[in-house]
Design a protein around this motif. Structure first.
Motif, short mmCIF file in Angstrom:
data_model
loop_
_atom_site.label_atom_id
_atom_site.label_comp_id
_atom_site.label_asym_id
_atom_site.label_seq_id
_atom_site.Cartn_x
_atom_site.Cartn_y
_atom_site.Cartn_z
N ILE A 137 0.84 -1.11 0.06
CA ILE A 137 0.03 0.12 0.10
C ILE A 137 0.97 1.18 -0.02
O ILE A 137 0.60 2.19 -0.71
CB ILE A 137 -0.86 -0.13 1.29
N ASN A 138 2.03 1.17 0.77
CA ASN A 138 2.72 2.27 0.96
C ASN A 138 3.40 2.81 -0.46
O ASN A 138 3.79 3.85 -0.90
CB ASN A 138 4.03 2.16 2.03
N SER A 143 3.90 6.61 -4.52
CA SER A 143 4.25 6.89 -5.90
C SER A 143 3.03 8.44 -6.44
O SER A 143 3.20 8.91 -7.40
CB SER A 143 3.50 5.93 -6.94
N TRP A 144 2.16 8.55 -5.42
CA TRP A 144 0.98 9.90 -5.62
C TRP A 144 1.84 10.87 -5.11
O TRP A 144 1.54 11.94 -5.29
CB TRP A 144 -0.33 9.41 -4.90
N SER A 145 2.62 10.77 -3.75
CA SER A 145 3.01 11.88 -3.13
C SER A 145 4.59 11.87 -2.74
O SER A 145 4.82 10.83 -1.95
CB SER A 145 2.21 12.18 -1.76
N GLN A 146 5.53 12.51 -2.85
CA GLN A 146 6.71 12.38 -2.44
C GLN A 146 6.63 12.85 -0.97
O GLN A 146 7.76 12.41 -0.42
CB GLN A 146 7.66 13.41 -3.33
N SER A 147 5.79 13.66 -0.45
CA SER A 147 5.77 13.97 0.92
C SER A 147 5.53 12.72 1.60
O SER A 147 6.13 12.40 2.65
CB SER A 147 4.54 14.97 1.20
N TYR A 148 4.57 11.81 1.12
CA TYR A 148 4.23 10.66 1.77
C TYR A 148 5.67 9.67 1.57
O TYR A 148 5.83 9.17 2.61
CB TYR A 148 3.08 9.75 0.96
N LEU A 149 6.28 9.57 0.80
CA LEU A 149 7.48 8.93 0.43
C LEU A 149 8.59 9.12 1.50
O LEU A 149 9.16 8.18 2.08
CB LEU A 149 8.22 8.90 -0.93
N ASN A 150 8.59 10.42 1.92
CA ASN A 150 9.56 10.92 2.79
C ASN A 150 8.98 11.33 4.12
O ASN A 150 9.45 12.25 5.12
CB ASN A 150 10.40 12.22 2.31
N THR A 162 7.38 2.46 11.93
CA THR A 162 7.26 3.67 11.39
C THR A 162 6.18 4.41 11.08
O THR A 162 5.32 3.48 11.11
CB THR A 162 8.19 4.07 9.96
N THR A 163 5.83 5.47 11.22
CA THR A 163 4.37 5.88 10.88
C THR A 163 3.79 5.71 9.62
O THR A 163 2.66 5.23 9.55
CB THR A 163 4.36 7.63 10.98
N GLN A 164 4.77 5.52 8.56
CA GLN A 164 4.36 5.14 7.46
C GLN A 164 3.79 3.58 7.16
O GLN A 164 2.86 3.35 6.53
CB GLN A 164 5.48 5.36 6.46
N MET A 308 10.06 0.84 -4.15
CA MET A 308 10.56 1.90 -3.14
C MET A 308 11.90 2.47 -3.55
O MET A 308 12.24 3.73 -3.55
CB MET A 308 10.64 1.44 -1.73
N PHE A 309 12.68 1.45 -4.03
CA PHE A 309 14.26 1.74 -4.40
C PHE A 309 13.96 2.58 -5.80
O PHE A 309 14.74 3.84 -6.14
CB PHE A 309 15.00 0.77 -4.84
N TRP A 310 13.10 2.34 -6.73
CA TRP A 310 13.01 3.17 -8.12
C TRP A 310 12.48 4.62 -7.55
O TRP A 310 13.06 5.70 -8.12
CB TRP A 310 11.88 3.00 -8.69
N LEU A 311 11.54 4.75 -6.45
CA LEU A 311 11.15 6.17 -6.00
C LEU A 311 12.20 6.96 -5.24
O LEU A 311 12.35 8.11 -5.44
CB LEU A 311 9.82 6.01 -5.00
N GLN A 312 12.92 6.25 -4.64
CA GLN A 312 14.15 6.88 -3.86
C GLN A 312 15.16 7.37 -4.61
O GLN A 312 15.69 8.40 -4.45
CB GLN A 312 14.26 5.90 -2.83
N GLN A 313 15.34 6.64 -5.72
CA GLN A 313 16.47 6.90 -6.70
C GLN A 313 16.11 8.13 -7.47
O GLN A 313 16.96 8.88 -8.02
CB GLN A 313 17.01 5.61 -7.46
#
Length: 543
Positions: A137-138, A143-150, A162-164, A308-313
């Motif tokens: 789900i995360n 993928s919708w929000s970079q704020s959520y990613l971080n 974690t909260t996420q 998640m690695f894709w999004l973080q890179q």
């Protein structure tokens, strides 16, 4: 008074007796909706999930190469599929589930033993798979929000999550609820869609990893990650480990084979689904991990970690789209394998223990609620050995499977008196001694005991055991099975049990007129048998 009556009607599913409700009686013809594709999809989605994708890693760290690991998986899948097929036959022929068959094996009161063991497994594995579902789900939300990613972690450092992670877990539990409301006979299309999702996701992730590594799949197929065990025992332990990961599916196969339209649908569906899908997904996992380890110097065994690695890179439109679709597919897959393989199975067990108050839906929701006190975040984010112990639960399940096969095929020669499975009195031939078959209980205890030293060592490596006990634990799927089968056969040979005969009438509306003619039975007449008393009662629909 009306309010009290309404509350009673909601709580109590069936006023007839304490032995049955609509969800545990033999499945009638109109509810038998599972076809060949349903059983293929059931085993495909059991194999096509994040856990199976990463399953090759634990085997490789036993001292095997990637190619040897795939050999272990092929042999393990063959053993699993044959065991599941054989263990499904009583459900196929009599259309009863695992929990009702426990009454034949352990007695109408002693059946609680096998039922509770599997209920515990169902709750723990539901919690484990639900936590993985939350991680999927995360992926979608990130993928919708970079704020959520971080997202900043607002929980104390003492809390091992974690909260996420907490948000994803809660959302996954919420979306699981409507899935659990669907009757099990209608799950086939959902399982098929989940299997296809993870299959195409697997192709995409693996192709990307190989291309990203310069069209090379790395060196893991020919390289050992560890030399912890001798080669021979590494193979045996690897097969046992793979078998253990799916042993719960072996024991509960009749829960779904009882819904089959034709016998061959479940037989061939199990063989093809388990062996084909169970080979492809672990291969994707090893090839992907190998390519990425060579490219980035880091091993990625879980598909959600790769997303998640894709999004973080690179948080680009391309990576976000890829992560979103993979996240959706992984979530659907987790919903399928978790709801059907764990929650629904647990619901069936609880419906058997408390038939007046719990049906499959209520039992499944109870499994979901119990996942909270199980604390699955400890499995991933701490040094807890609980998951190691649960992965070794085949020490208890393997003896049970041996008893079931011995009881049905050797002792009873396939004969079950269905009407006596729902009589909680001395009138039932499954009453044995005070409602308990002590032979099965003794066989279970004696068959489980040899694996306990290895289980204790797995929970606490500081407690040493000799090599013989360790090797017996490594090959428990062989040794414990053979020991239990022999003990149970000889106990029953010297201390005979009543076998009885098949019912001459179809008291539960289980068979079609053509099936009744083939079996030499009188067709269903609109009423259900009540013990040996000649009066009949009607089983009401679940409210």
């Amino acid at each position: 008074m009306r309010l009290l009556s309404a509350i009673h009607n909601w709580l109590v599913l069936d006023d007839s007796d304490e032995a049955r409700n609509r969800d545990i009686v033999p499945i009638p013809v109109h509810r038998r909706r599972w076809k060949f594709d349903g059983f293929v999809s059931y085993w495909a989605i059991s194999s096509m999930c994040a856990v199976t994708w990463a399953g090759g890693s634990s085997i490789m760290y036993m001292g095997l190469t990637g190619a040897q690991t795939m050999g272990v998986i092929v042999i393990g899948n063959l053993i699993i599929s044959v065991s599941a097929l054989v263990n499904s036959i009583y459900g196929t022929k009599y259309h009863i589930g695992y929990s009702v068959f426990q009454r034949v094996v352990f007695g109408v009161k002693g059946s609680v033993v096998g039922v509770l063991i599997r209920s515990i497994l169902s709750v723990v594995w539901f919690a484990y798979q639900a936590w993985l579902g939350g991680l999927c789900i995360n992926i979608i939300l990130s993928s919708w929000s970079q704020s959520y990613l971080n997202m900043k972690n607002t929980l104390p450092e003492s809390v091992p999550m974690t909260t996420q992670e907490l948000v994803g877990y809660v959302i996954f539990l919420i979306i699981s609820v409507p899935v659990l409301m669907v009757p099990p006979e209608y799950y086939s299309p959902f399982l098929a869609s989940g299997s296809l999702c993870i299959f195409f996701i697997g192709i995409g992730i693996t192709a990307w990893a190989v291309v990203d590594n310069g069209n090379s799949y790395g060196t893991m197929m020919t390289k050992q990650l560890s030399t912890a065990n001798s080669l021979g025992w590494a193979w045996i332990y690897g097969i046992n480990s793979w078998y253990s990961s799916l042993v719960a599916g072996i024991s509960n196969q009749s829960d779904y084979s009882r819904f089959n339209k034709k016998e061959w649908h479940s037989h061939w569906g199990i063989l093809i689904g388990c062996n084909v899908a169970g080979f492809i997904i672990p291969l994707f996992g090893i090839v992907t991990a190998s390519a990425l380890a060579e490219k980035y110097g880091q091993e990625f065994w879980m598909p959600n970690d790769i997303c998640m690695f894709w999004l973080q890179q690179n948080y680009t439109a391309k990576s976000r789209a890829a992560a979103f679709f993979c996240g959706v597919g992984l979530t659907v897959s987790q919903l399928g394998v978790n709801c059907v393989g764990n929650a629904i199975s647990g619901g069936m067990d609880l419906a058997s223990v408390f038939p007046r108050y719990i049906n499959i839906r209520r039992g499944a929701i109870l499994c979901l609620l119990l996942s909270w006190p199980t604390q699955p975040w400890l499995f991933f984010n701490s040094s807890s050995t609980f998951l190691t112990v649960m992965s070794s639960f085949s020490v208890f399940i393997t003896p049970l499977v041996a008893i079931y096969l011995c009881e049905f095929f050797i002792i009873r020669r396939g004969i079950i008196k269905l009407s006596d499975c729902y009589v909680f009195s001395k009138n039932s031939i499954y009453w044995y001694t005070g409602g308990v078959n002590w032979r099965s209980l003794l066989s279970f205890v004696c068959g489980s005991a040899p694996g306990l030293p290895g289980l204790i060592n797995a929970a606490n490596p500081n407690i040493g055991i000799n090599s013989g006990a360790m090797h017996l634990y490594y090959g428990s799927f062989i040794f414990q099975f053979a020991i239990t089968l022999a003990i149970h056969y000889f106990l029953t040979f010297f201390f005979r049990v009543p076998i009885g005969e098949r019912d001459m009438e179809d008291y539960f509306d289980t068979y079609s007129p053509a099936e009744c003619a083939k079996l030499g039975m009188i067709p269903y007449a609109g009423q259900v048998f009540e013990g040996e008393d000649p009066e009949y009662i009607v089983i009401e629909e679940s409210k």
